[in-house]
Scaffold this active site. Structure first.
Site, PDB file in Angstrom:
ATOM      1  CD  GLU A 227      -1.663   2.426   1.412  1.00  0.00           C
ATOM      2  OE1 GLU A 227      -1.858   3.308   0.541  1.00  0.00           O
ATOM      3  OE2 GLU A 227      -1.158   2.681   2.516  1.00  0.00           O
TER       4      GLU A 227
ATOM      5  CB  CYS B  49      -0.830   7.491   1.316  1.00  0.00           C
ATOM      6  SG  CYS B  49      -2.072   6.488   2.152  1.00  0.00           S
TER       7      CYS B  49
END
Length: 487
Positions: free
Chosen positions: A244, A278
């Site tokens: 991820e 993110c």
């Protein structure tokens, strides 16, 4: 000092000494010796020994330990929040929400195992077809610094529930939070060897990632590091690799009546956690014309009033420091390079003190940059792109190798339908910030943003492998034999 947790005990590392610092004061937050390759070897061996017993333990018994972990997190919320704030610079109000999210993941993870994995049966003519899920074995978990408690546990909790054992390598910028979290796991009653902690910098990470006795590697962090890991495991299909990573996320501003609501969601998208999520919006697409000018003027007005301060300041600030003075300087340098390429600073970013991680929330118009770099600037640096047509905004929004999150702020439902059909991202929000996500929904992206979904719910998919069985309680000769067989 005992920095590592191996085989159920705190032990000293035998590698080089390193330290983490409070980015808001430059005071040392944690200091100790890193794990050497030999220490990593002991941690993996401990996890391997513990695997048989842990995976054989009744599922409900494993879940009881994990539930105790969640209860202890809630009891120690303030202490853990202070540890997070001290090491990351994150304000206490936000650090508290991180601890709450860590605890909340547990119930969702248990539910996910039942619904997405677990055991399922279907009758067939001569018996029953059974789908079971088995743990991989020893998995390495690499954690980031921006959510040093919450994000690693997005891997660790479902991995343990599924019956895996874990070797945890946290970010070298947040080792103190990792230690505090592992202490809670230990008190919750995890058997020795089920969770091992190896602290350290790059060499520790390389030793763990290269170890031939790990069965999976679960990583949350930068796209550059994740890409290197992907290359490293090329030709090793036996390793389960869950990545991820980051994003160059777009937020498109459309036709909205409530300008303040749009500005609020834009600020949350771009500047929450000092832009160190993110899923934060990096590129903000603003329409040309009077509507876009009104939006931009209000965005500049509100942004200019945002303050950054130490994590425990009273009153609490919206933003804290970014993770380090080096990270702050890197952001200022990125801004300078954009200006050299034709960008126009609207609110220019400056670093308050060269020793600290404080930068201001900044806005820069990059519309005239001919070749806008497809980079994730991990901080409060919002890039404005003006557009003439909605189709153009979507086309430019998709002009990225990443695909983590995207958002549209618009009162037009038809625009939303077009946006959600054509945008390329794993998380796509309408009239919500780009960094708004649910643990009960997939969390992750496409392209350079990763290959799995490490939320509490969907992490169950990569923490165990499916095992299909066709079973009959009675061994008997079939009534109809294949041609050529004679009994």
């Amino acid at each position: 000092m005992t920095e590592l947790f191996i085989d159920g005990a705190w032990v000293a590392g035998s590698g080089p000494v390193f330290a983490s610092r409070n980015p808001g004061t430059d005071a040392i937050a944690w200091q100790g010796a890193s794990a050497s390759a030999a220490d990593v070897e002991r941690a993996v061996a401990s996890a391997r020994r513990a695997f048989a017993g842990w995976s054989a333990l009744d599922f409900d018994a494993r879940c009881e330990i994990v539930k105790r972990f969640a209860a202890l997190l809630t009891e120690r919320k303030e202490a853990l929040a202070a540890a997070i704030g001290r090491e990351t610079g994150k304000p206490l109000w936000e650090a508290r929400t991180e601890v709450a999210a860590m605890a909340a993941k547990v119930a969702i993870s248990i539910q996910a195992y039942h619904e997405r994995t677990g055991e399922k049966r279907q009758d067939m003519a001569d018996g029953v077809a059974v789908l079971r899920h088995r743990p991989h074995g020893v998995v390495a978990v690499f954690g980031p610094y921006n959510f040093p408690g919450h994000l690693p546990n997005g891997h660790i909790v479902p991995a343990l529930i599924a019956g895996n054992t874990v070797v945890f390598k946290p970010s070298e910028l947040a080792p103190g939070v990792a230690r505090a979290t592992v202490e809670v796991w230990h008190e919750a009653g995890l058997p020795a060897g089920v969770l091992n902690l190896v602290q350290g910098e790059k060499d520790t990470g390389i030793a763990l990632a290269n170890h031939r006795q790990i069965d999976g590697l679960f990583f949350t962090g930068s796209s550059d590091t994740g890409t290197l890991l992907h290359k490293q495991f090329g030709g090793r299909p036996e390793i389960v690799l869950a990545l991820e990573m980051g994003g160059n996320n777009p937020l498109v501003i459309g036709a909205v009546e409530d300008i303040d609501a749009a500005v609020h969601h834009t600020i949350q998208s771009a500047f929450l956690s000092a832009g160190q999520r993110c899923t934060c919006a990096r590129r903000i697409f603003v329409p040309q014309g009077a509507h876009g000018e009104r939006f931009l003027a209000r965005l500049v007005d509100v942004t200019s009033k945002i303050t950054a301060d130490v994590f425990d300041a009273d009153p609490q600030p919206f933003m804290g420091a970014v993770i380090s003075a080096r990270a702050a300087a890197k952001l200022v340098d990125a801004q300078a390079r954009l200006i050299e390429q034709g960008a126009r600073p609207i609110i220019e970013m400056t670093q308050r003190d060269a020793r600290l991680g404080f930068v201001n929330a900044s806005i820069i118009d990059v519309t005239d940059v001919a070749r806008l770099p497809d980079e994730e600037h991990f901080g409060p640096l919002a890039q404005i792109v003006r557009y003439a047509r909605f189709d153009e905004a979507i086309e430019r929004a998709n002009d990225t190798a990443f695909g983590l999150s995207a958002g549209l702020l618009s009162d037009d439902a038809h625009a939303w339908e077009q946006f959600r059909r054509t945008i390329r991202a794993g998380i796509v929000n309408w009239n919500r910030p780009t960094n708004g996500a649910s643990s009960a929904a997939p969390f992750g992206g496409t392209g350079r943003s990763g290959n799995h979904r490490p939320s509490a719910y969907y992490a169950a998919d990569y923490c165990a492998y499916p095992m299909a069985s066709v079973e009959s309680t009675q061994l008997s000769l079939p009534a109809s034999l294949s041609p050529g067989l004679h009994f």
